[in-house]
Design an enzyme around this catalytic site. Structure first.
Site, PDB file in Angstrom:
ATOM      1  N   ILE A  88       0.828  -1.206   0.000  1.00 54.53           N
ATOM      2  CA  ILE A  88       0.000   0.000   0.000  1.00 54.53           C
ATOM      3  C   ILE A  88       0.862   1.255   0.000  1.00 54.53           C
ATOM      4  O   ILE A  88       0.365   2.360   0.245  1.00 54.53           O
ATOM      5  CB  ILE A  88      -0.946   0.018   1.209  1.00 54.53           C
ATOM      6  CG1 ILE A  88      -0.162  -0.054   2.517  1.00 54.53           C
ATOM      7  CG2 ILE A  88      -1.944  -1.134   1.125  1.00 54.53           C
ATOM      8  CD1 ILE A  88      -1.024   0.034   3.765  1.00 54.53           C
ATOM      9  N   HIS A 146      -4.429  -4.283  -2.526  1.00 61.65           N
ATOM     10  CA  HIS A 146      -4.945  -3.910  -1.207  1.00 61.65           C
ATOM     11  C   HIS A 146      -5.091  -2.406  -1.051  1.00 61.65           C
ATOM     12  O   HIS A 146      -5.124  -1.909   0.084  1.00 61.65           O
ATOM     13  CB  HIS A 146      -4.038  -4.459  -0.109  1.00 61.65           C
ATOM     14  CG  HIS A 146      -3.966  -5.956  -0.103  1.00 61.65           C
ATOM     15  ND1 HIS A 146      -2.940  -6.660   0.497  1.00 61.65           N
ATOM     16  CD2 HIS A 146      -4.797  -6.892  -0.626  1.00 61.65           C
ATOM     17  CE1 HIS A 146      -3.140  -7.959   0.336  1.00 61.65           C
ATOM     18  NE2 HIS A 146      -4.256  -8.123  -0.347  1.00 61.65           N
ATOM     19  N   CYS A 178     -14.597   8.356   2.141  1.00 62.26           N
ATOM     20  CA  CYS A 178     -15.672   8.488   3.113  1.00 62.26           C
ATOM     21  C   CYS A 178     -16.391   7.159   3.266  1.00 62.26           C
ATOM     22  O   CYS A 178     -16.591   6.415   2.297  1.00 62.26           O
ATOM     23  CB  CYS A 178     -16.655   9.573   2.668  1.00 62.26           C
ATOM     24  SG  CYS A 178     -18.077   9.768   3.760  1.00 62.26           S
ATOM     25  N   CYS A 207     -20.119  15.337   3.551  1.00 67.36           N
ATOM     26  CA  CYS A 207     -21.247  14.940   4.406  1.00 67.36           C
ATOM     27  C   CYS A 207     -21.540  16.003   5.465  1.00 67.36           C
ATOM     28  O   CYS A 207     -22.707  16.251   5.809  1.00 67.36           O
ATOM     29  CB  CYS A 207     -20.939  13.602   5.078  1.00 67.36           C
ATOM     30  SG  CYS A 207     -20.868  12.194   3.949  1.00 67.36           S
ATOM     31  N   THR A 225       6.741 -12.178  -0.409  1.00 68.42           N
ATOM     32  CA  THR A 225       5.439 -12.446   0.187  1.00 68.42           C
ATOM     33  C   THR A 225       5.476 -13.776   0.916  1.00 68.42           C
ATOM     34  O   THR A 225       6.192 -14.708   0.508  1.00 68.42           O
ATOM     35  CB  THR A 225       4.330 -12.442  -0.875  1.00 68.42           C
ATOM     36  OG1 THR A 225       3.085 -12.767  -0.276  1.00 68.42           O
ATOM     37  CG2 THR A 225       4.630 -13.430  -1.976  1.00 68.42           C
ATOM     38  N   ASN A 244      12.480 -14.927  -1.668  1.00 71.75           N
ATOM     39  CA  ASN A 244      12.054 -14.514  -0.329  1.00 71.75           C
ATOM     40  C   ASN A 244      13.110 -14.952   0.670  1.00 71.75           C
ATOM     41  O   ASN A 244      13.913 -15.859   0.411  1.00 71.75           O
ATOM     42  CB  ASN A 244      10.695 -15.127   0.026  1.00 71.75           C
ATOM     43  CG  ASN A 244      10.050 -14.432   1.203  1.00 71.75           C
ATOM     44  OD1 ASN A 244      10.265 -13.247   1.427  1.00 71.75           O
ATOM     45  ND2 ASN A 244       9.263 -15.166   1.968  1.00 71.75           N
TER      46      ASN A 244
END
Length: 500
Positions: A133, A217, A225, A253, A310, A347
């Site tokens: 991310i 992800h 929101c 909002c 991973t 890895n």
């Protein structure tokens, strides 16, 4: 699954070094021979940039457990969608996300990210699927958007004046509230909304080759929101509010609620801002688009799959890796003969049980070092420099004599005189035909004799034409000889069969 430990390349044992070098050569060949590569990455590729991974002994989950021992049993709790039902967990989640966002903003791209970008520039990358991310793939130049905006001219002024990518303006909300009782205004509002929906579908189209890196992800570049799903940039000011532990309210909002209060309308639910990431036990809002892209990549028949950094714990990632690996192993026979059609796992920790038949090679070690040992393009073969002994240069000076001399010099001239020289190759002399070739046991004696005659080595015999009377005499004499042989008596030496 063959295991290549990077530590064996510098180990004291020569046998392990040779075996590691052999496996490394096979992995290099698979990377260089591939033409359609898919890369699946995890948090391990961003460790060198200062962002910790999740499940390692010094990873993010262990850090959260040590930091909040009374509130967090496992670090995974802060990434579960059920945390929004606990106010205490909400405060920890927002404070942690604010700190993580500041950490990601200071991170730099790693050599592994540069390797993926190099694959894309070389035309070998079909797509990169990342679980991270941090949006480092986007910083290095890989497109992460799932939609391609289409610029087109609109005939309707109402639609042209209302962009679909931004949320509806407050002026339109006020006008809709003031004219809510008017049937004509309601009809116009429905018509305008229908036009906006049509234009939104036309404006945002899915280009299967536009997206180079798919963020499975989400990312920390935006916040969304929880009610109206309006996106805002994740600025430093919002990061400071996140670090305080209180979820900030959605501006849109909040303004709509204020307007409804002014006109005397009842209050509606107001949302709060949260990071635009996908948590555990939560559906991905763009799962259909990601599924369309993955199916398209499977149809393109990739010939190489590289899985980096991973732990293969998430069910969706496990399924994707297995499907991609099956497609790679079923690639064309021509690619397999060239060395491609392999699945490589890089890895620090070994893969879980059950992956021995999925991966062809397991490279144990740091991802940045492993990538530095895998050049994308094959290195050119270095040839020795030509020397005068190996490649003689034949040169003729055209300024000294108009015709080339009989004996050509075979030496290298200075560079200043080479401009007025012309390279020439002496013509091959034809081999002479000897008289002894006529005695050789070959079937081409007639051809050799003709060559001797044409070359002048043997004089051509004089042949006189035969007359018709002489030819008739020869025929007559042969017939007479045959008739005389029939009339001759039998030789007494021939055996005679007598009756017994």
């Amino acid at each position: 699954m063959l295991r290549l430990y990077l530590s064996d390349l510098d180990g004291p044992s020569k046998g392990s070094q040779q075996e590691a070098q052999t496996l490394l050569a096979e992995v290099r060949r698979a990377v260089q021979a591939s033409q359609r590569c898919i890369v699946i990455t995890g948090a391990g590729i961003s460790v060198s940039s200062g962002i910790p991974d999740f499940r390692s002994p010094d990873g993010l989950f262990q850090q959260l457990k040590q930091k909040y021992p009374n509130s967090v049993s496992t670090g995974k709790d802060l990434f579960d969608a059920t945390l929004f039902s606990d106010p205490g967990m909400i405060s920890l989640f927002y404070s942690f996300m604010g700190e993580l966002r500041n950490l990601v903003s200071r991170a730099n791209c790693t050599p592994t990210h540069a390797f993926i970008k190099e694959l894309d520039e070389a035309g070998k990358l079909l797509r990169c699927y990342t679980q991270n991310i941090d949006s480092l793939e986007k910083r290095i130049g890989l497109e992460t958007s799932l939609h391609t905006p289409v610029s087109e001219s609109l005939d309707s002024p109402d639609i042209a004046s209302t962009p679909c990518s931004s949320p509806p303006s407050l002026a339109s909300d006020c006008s809709s509230l003031d004219t809510e009782d008017s049937a004509l205004a309601v009809a116009e509002k429905k018509t305008l909304a229908a036009k906006r929906r049509i234009f939104r579908r036309r404006q945002m189209t899915l280009d299967r080759t536009f997206t180079r890196a798919v963020q499975l992800h989400g990312d920390l570049d935006n916040v969304v929101c929880t009610i109206c799903h309006t996106k805002y940039p994740f600025t430093e000011k919002l990061a400071e509010e996140f670090c305080e532990g209180a979820p900030p309210p959605c501006p849109r909002c909040k303004e709509i609620e204020m307007i409804r209060d002014l006109v005397g309308k009842r209050s509606v639910a107001s949302g709060v801002l949260r990071p635009d990431i996908v948590l555990y036990n939560e559906n991905h809002p763009q799962s259909e688009l990601i599924g369309t892209l993955s199916e398209y990549d499977l149809k393109r028949r990739p010939d190489l799959l590289i899985v980096i950094g991973t732990s293969l714990k998430i069910p969706g990632i496990k399924r994707m890796v297995k499907e991609m690996a099956h497609s790679v192993h079923a690639c064309a026979l021509r690619s397999k003969r060239a060395g491609a059609g392999k699945v490589i796992f890089i890895n620090r920790d070994e893969p879980p049980k059950g992956w021995e038949d999925i991966f062809d090679y397991y490279v144990a070690g740091d991802s940045d070092r492993a990538i530095s040992l895998l050049p994308i393009a094959s290195s050119p073969v270095s040839l020795p420099e030509p020397t005068a002994a190996l490649l003689p240069i034949v040169e003729i000076d055209v300024t000294d004599s108009p015709t080339p001399p009989a004996a050509v010099r075979r030496q290298r001239l200075p560079a200043t005189k080479r401009t007025t020289k012309i390279a020439a190759v002496p013509a091959k002399k034809k081999s002479k035909v000897s008289l002894s070739s006529l005695l050789a046991p070959t079937n081409s004696r007639v051809g050799v004799a003709r060559k001797l005659v044409t070359s002048g080595a043997v004089a051509k015999p004089d042949r006189k034409p035969r007359k018709l009377t002489s030819m008739l005499k020869v025929v007559k004499s042969s017939a007479t000889a045959k008739r005389q042989q029939k009339t001759l008596p039998r030789s007494p030496s021939s055996p005679v069969m007598s009756p017994s």
